[in-house]
Scaffold this motif. Sequence first.
Motif, PDB file in Angstrom:
ATOM      1  N   ALA A  44       0.790  -1.130   0.008  1.00  0.00           N
ATOM      2  CA  ALA A  44      -0.195   0.010  -0.035  1.00  0.00           C
ATOM      3  C   ALA A  44       0.838   1.537   0.022  1.00  0.00           C
ATOM      4  O   ALA A  44       2.002   1.283   0.625  1.00  0.00           O
ATOM      5  CB  ALA A  44      -0.805  -0.031   1.225  1.00  0.00           C
ATOM      6  N   ASP A  45       0.435   2.498  -0.487  1.00  0.00           N
ATOM      7  CA  ASP A  45       0.824   3.422  -0.378  1.00  0.00           C
ATOM      8  C   ASP A  45       1.653   3.893   0.701  1.00  0.00           C
ATOM      9  O   ASP A  45       2.700   4.564   1.018  1.00  0.00           O
ATOM     10  CB  ASP A  45       0.198   4.978  -0.951  1.00  0.00           C
ATOM     11  CG  ASP A  45       0.025   4.767  -2.632  1.00  0.00           C
ATOM     12  OD1 ASP A  45       0.361   3.779  -3.135  1.00  0.00           O
ATOM     13  OD2 ASP A  45      -1.048   5.592  -2.854  1.00  0.00           O
ATOM     14  N   SER A  46       0.703   3.925   1.950  1.00  0.00           N
ATOM     15  CA  SER A  46       1.148   4.266   3.095  1.00  0.00           C
ATOM     16  C   SER A  46       2.380   3.383   3.711  1.00  0.00           C
ATOM     17  O   SER A  46       3.354   3.867   4.378  1.00  0.00           O
ATOM     18  CB  SER A  46      -0.234   4.054   4.227  1.00  0.00           C
ATOM     19  OG  SER A  46      -0.514   2.597   4.269  1.00  0.00           O
ATOM     20  N   VAL A  47       2.346   2.158   3.369  1.00  0.00           N
ATOM     21  CA  VAL A  47       3.267   1.380   4.013  1.00  0.00           C
ATOM     22  C   VAL A  47       4.777   1.647   3.156  1.00  0.00           C
ATOM     23  O   VAL A  47       5.687   1.850   3.842  1.00  0.00           O
ATOM     24  CB  VAL A  47       2.995  -0.243   3.589  1.00  0.00           C
ATOM     25  CG1 VAL A  47       4.318  -1.141   3.860  1.00  0.00           C
ATOM     26  CG2 VAL A  47       1.728  -0.666   4.585  1.00  0.00           C
ATOM     27  N   LEU A  48       4.673   1.844   2.096  1.00  0.00           N
ATOM     28  CA  LEU A  48       5.860   2.136   1.097  1.00  0.00           C
ATOM     29  C   LEU A  48       6.486   3.489   1.601  1.00  0.00           C
ATOM     30  O   LEU A  48       7.733   3.686   1.708  1.00  0.00           O
ATOM     31  CB  LEU A  48       5.305   2.098  -0.429  1.00  0.00           C
ATOM     32  CG  LEU A  48       6.826   2.361  -1.205  1.00  0.00           C
ATOM     33  CD1 LEU A  48       8.035   1.614  -1.135  1.00  0.00           C
ATOM     34  CD2 LEU A  48       6.376   2.336  -2.545  1.00  0.00           C
ATOM     35  N   SER A  49       5.363   4.508   1.842  1.00  0.00           N
ATOM     36  CA  SER A  49       5.751   5.593   2.288  1.00  0.00           C
ATOM     37  C   SER A  49       6.678   5.744   3.519  1.00  0.00           C
ATOM     38  O   SER A  49       7.446   6.298   3.555  1.00  0.00           O
ATOM     39  CB  SER A  49       4.398   6.534   2.259  1.00  0.00           C
ATOM     40  OG  SER A  49       4.933   8.057   2.722  1.00  0.00           O
ATOM     41  N   LYS A  50       5.956   5.051   4.366  1.00  0.00           N
ATOM     42  CA  LYS A  50       6.629   5.081   5.659  1.00  0.00           C
ATOM     43  C   LYS A  50       7.919   4.446   5.728  1.00  0.00           C
ATOM     44  O   LYS A  50       9.117   5.047   6.270  1.00  0.00           O
ATOM     45  CB  LYS A  50       5.951   4.054   6.664  1.00  0.00           C
ATOM     46  CG  LYS A  50       6.646   3.607   7.928  1.00  0.00           C
ATOM     47  CD  LYS A  50       5.800   2.704   8.634  1.00  0.00           C
ATOM     48  CE  LYS A  50       6.631   2.249  10.115  1.00  0.00           C
ATOM     49  NZ  LYS A  50       6.000   1.045  10.600  1.00  0.00           N
ATOM     50  N   HIS A  51       8.303   3.525   4.904  1.00  0.00           N
ATOM     51  CA  HIS A  51       9.784   2.999   4.749  1.00  0.00           C
ATOM     52  C   HIS A  51      10.732   3.771   3.984  1.00  0.00           C
ATOM     53  O   HIS A  51      11.824   3.830   4.277  1.00  0.00           O
ATOM     54  CB  HIS A  51       9.522   1.618   4.182  1.00  0.00           C
ATOM     55  CG  HIS A  51       8.980   0.402   5.083  1.00  0.00           C
ATOM     56  ND1 HIS A  51       9.865  -0.125   6.044  1.00  0.00           N
ATOM     57  CD2 HIS A  51       7.808   0.069   5.337  1.00  0.00           C
ATOM     58  CE1 HIS A  51       9.038  -0.826   6.687  1.00  0.00           C
ATOM     59  NE2 HIS A  51       7.725  -0.877   6.306  1.00  0.00           N
ATOM     60  N   VAL A  52      10.230   4.349   2.843  1.00  0.00           N
ATOM     61  CA  VAL A  52      10.885   5.246   1.971  1.00  0.00           C
ATOM     62  C   VAL A  52      11.311   6.656   2.823  1.00  0.00           C
ATOM     63  O   VAL A  52      12.546   7.064   2.977  1.00  0.00           O
ATOM     64  CB  VAL A  52      10.042   5.770   0.830  1.00  0.00           C
ATOM     65  CG1 VAL A  52      10.783   6.848   0.064  1.00  0.00           C
ATOM     66  CG2 VAL A  52      10.089   4.638  -0.159  1.00  0.00           C
ATOM     67  N   ARG A  53      10.273   6.974   3.740  1.00  0.00           N
ATOM     68  CA  ARG A  53      10.883   8.122   4.814  1.00  0.00           C
ATOM     69  C   ARG A  53      11.595   7.714   5.705  1.00  0.00           C
ATOM     70  O   ARG A  53      12.828   8.483   5.910  1.00  0.00           O
ATOM     71  CB  ARG A  53       9.600   8.375   5.426  1.00  0.00           C
ATOM     72  CG  ARG A  53       9.655   9.605   6.269  1.00  0.00           C
ATOM     73  CD  ARG A  53      10.256  10.962   6.056  1.00  0.00           C
ATOM     74  NE  ARG A  53       9.787  11.486   4.947  1.00  0.00           N
ATOM     75  CZ  ARG A  53      10.427  12.061   3.815  1.00  0.00           C
ATOM     76  NH1 ARG A  53      11.761  12.630   4.247  1.00  0.00           N
ATOM     77  NH2 ARG A  53      10.056  12.607   2.836  1.00  0.00           N
ATOM     78  N   GLN A  54      11.648   6.658   6.143  1.00  0.00           N
ATOM     79  CA  GLN A  54      13.014   6.198   7.109  1.00  0.00           C
ATOM     80  C   GLN A  54      14.185   5.915   6.394  1.00  0.00           C
ATOM     81  O   GLN A  54      15.163   6.203   7.016  1.00  0.00           O
ATOM     82  CB  GLN A  54      12.436   4.615   7.704  1.00  0.00           C
ATOM     83  CG  GLN A  54      11.498   4.680   8.640  1.00  0.00           C
ATOM     84  CD  GLN A  54      10.865   3.295   9.137  1.00  0.00           C
ATOM     85  OE1 GLN A  54      10.929   2.379   8.431  1.00  0.00           O
ATOM     86  NE2 GLN A  54      10.758   3.486  10.601  1.00  0.00           N
ATOM     87  N   LEU A  55      14.159   5.817   5.178  1.00  0.00           N
ATOM     88  CA  LEU A  55      15.436   5.454   4.465  1.00  0.00           C
ATOM     89  C   LEU A  55      16.028   7.035   4.133  1.00  0.00           C
ATOM     90  O   LEU A  55      16.991   7.140   4.031  1.00  0.00           O
ATOM     91  CB  LEU A  55      15.206   4.779   2.884  1.00  0.00           C
ATOM     92  CG  LEU A  55      15.175   3.361   3.390  1.00  0.00           C
ATOM     93  CD1 LEU A  55      14.726   2.536   1.902  1.00  0.00           C
ATOM     94  CD2 LEU A  55      16.469   2.388   3.809  1.00  0.00           C
ATOM     95  N   ALA A  56      15.154   7.680   3.717  1.00  0.00           N
ATOM     96  CA  ALA A  56      15.319   9.017   3.487  1.00  0.00           C
ATOM     97  C   ALA A  56      15.767   9.954   4.554  1.00  0.00           C
ATOM     98  O   ALA A  56      16.882  10.607   4.540  1.00  0.00           O
ATOM     99  CB  ALA A  56      14.038   9.897   3.005  1.00  0.00           C
ATOM    100  N   ASP A  57      15.062   9.594   5.897  1.00  0.00           N
ATOM    101  CA  ASP A  57      15.593  10.233   7.095  1.00  0.00           C
ATOM    102  C   ASP A  57      17.167   9.964   7.423  1.00  0.00           C
ATOM    103  O   ASP A  57      17.979  10.476   7.959  1.00  0.00           O
ATOM    104  CB  ASP A  57      15.129   9.953   8.058  1.00  0.00           C
ATOM    105  CG  ASP A  57      13.504  10.513   8.052  1.00  0.00           C
ATOM    106  OD1 ASP A  57      13.446  11.443   7.215  1.00  0.00           O
ATOM    107  OD2 ASP A  57      12.628  10.135   8.962  1.00  0.00           O
ATOM    108  N   ALA A  58      17.445   8.765   7.035  1.00  0.00           N
ATOM    109  CA  ALA A  58      18.925   8.183   7.205  1.00  0.00           C
ATOM    110  C   ALA A  58      19.867   8.698   6.217  1.00  0.00           C
ATOM    111  O   ALA A  58      21.244   8.181   6.045  1.00  0.00           O
ATOM    112  CB  ALA A  58      18.999   6.623   7.392  1.00  0.00           C
TER     113      ALA A  58
END
Length: 98
Positions: A44-58
């Motif tokens: 789902a968009d929300s699941v992918l968004s959460k994980h992409v955000r974690q990678l972006a924050d790092a």
Amino acid sequence: MNTPSSPGLFDELIHAPLRLRICASLAPVQWAEFSQLRDALDVADSVLSKHVRQLADAGYVSIEKFAKLGRSHTRVSLTRDGRTAYVGHVAALREMLA
């Protein structure tokens, strides 16, 4: 401590199954649209968004928003640090299996 410039180190952030799949999907390409990743990973968009955000924050991925044919799109790419961390993580996994 793992740093993006330390090859061959196990990376807890990347190791999460979906984040590992995101990095593996982005590694062979310059970038991918968010919708392409979502469809390829079947999440789902929300699941992918959460994980992409974690990678972006790092600092492992960059997120670029742009307009195409009047519609908003999001492009995701591995950063240099992200690529180094991913390659190092894969090397660490290979070492464990050797």
